[in-house]
Design a protein around this motif. Sequence first.
Motif, PDB file in Angstrom:
ATOM      1  N   ASP A  25      -4.177  -0.311   8.079  1.00  0.00           N
ATOM      2  CA  ASP A  25      -3.238   0.802   8.007  1.00  0.00           C
ATOM      3  C   ASP A  25      -3.342   1.706   9.233  1.00  0.00           C
ATOM      4  O   ASP A  25      -2.333   2.090   9.823  1.00  0.00           O
ATOM      5  N   LEU A  27      -8.601  -2.531   4.540  1.00  0.00           N
ATOM      6  CA  LEU A  27      -7.248  -1.994   4.379  1.00  0.00           C
ATOM      7  C   LEU A  27      -7.062  -0.733   5.221  1.00  0.00           C
ATOM      8  O   LEU A  27      -6.011  -0.550   5.837  1.00  0.00           O
ATOM      9  N   CYS A  28      -8.084   0.115   5.286  1.00  0.00           N
ATOM     10  CA  CYS A  28      -8.013   1.299   6.142  1.00  0.00           C
ATOM     11  C   CYS A  28      -7.814   0.879   7.603  1.00  0.00           C
ATOM     12  O   CYS A  28      -6.974   1.441   8.307  1.00  0.00           O
ATOM     13  N   HIS A  80      -6.458   3.388  -0.701  1.00  0.00           N
ATOM     14  CA  HIS A  80      -6.328   3.037   0.708  1.00  0.00           C
ATOM     15  C   HIS A  80      -6.460   4.242   1.642  1.00  0.00           C
ATOM     16  O   HIS A  80      -6.051   5.335   1.329  1.00  0.00           O
ATOM     17  N   ASP A 139     -11.963  -1.893   1.106  1.00  0.00           N
ATOM     18  CA  ASP A 139     -11.424  -0.571   1.437  1.00  0.00           C
ATOM     19  C   ASP A 139     -11.422  -0.378   2.949  1.00  0.00           C
ATOM     20  O   ASP A 139     -10.439   0.102   3.519  1.00  0.00           O
ATOM     21  N   HIS A 186       0.782  -1.233   0.000  1.00  0.00           N
ATOM     22  CA  HIS A 186       0.000   0.000   0.000  1.00  0.00           C
ATOM     23  C   HIS A 186       0.819   1.292   0.000  1.00  0.00           C
ATOM     24  O   HIS A 186       0.372   2.299  -0.525  1.00  0.00           O
TER      25      HIS A 186
END
Length: 190
Positions: free
Chosen positions: A128, A124-125, A93, A121, A54
């Motif tokens: 992260d 992944l958010c 992302h 989405d 990412h």
Amino acid sequence: MGLTEWAAPLAESILAEPLPRRWKHCLGVAQRARTLAPILGPDAELLEAAAVLHDIGYAPDLAKTGFHPLDGARYLRDVAQADERVVRLVAHHSCAWMEAEARGLREVLEEEFPHDSAGLDDALCYCDMNTTPDGTPTNPVDRVNEIAGRYGEDSLIGTFIRRAEPEILAATARVLDRMASAREAVRQPT
């Protein structure tokens, strides 16, 4: 070769030497992605590949626009010929559309890389924003505060991350709700 076996060495070759801390972060995000396998089913490997990749757009050799989601996605599409869904996840992302808007690049981002899956989405958010720059677990409030502090509250990134904070928290809540539902389903007799 699976997506993860392809993605991890690629990300390492791009990030480990010039940006070792960023590489540690990506490893931590990928590790967090593995914990979401129970709610992702066949998309688990896809998320893990996107997680480790990412932030490749930060690499000096890839940074063309200065907007790392776009730079990373373009590299993955044009050079690495990556799976289209991995490319789109990298492009979008962690509320990237909000930063793209602040940079005058939202139209470009959305035209080149249409959104894929809101659920991915969110995942992944979550990964992260629950991982520190050094790759260790954190929570999204501390992560947003760290980002705003590192870049400065009044900077483009500081302003973007504060604007994105409610959506980051909402994405985290949606993922945690899905995980809780998955755990509950396992406990329920059939």
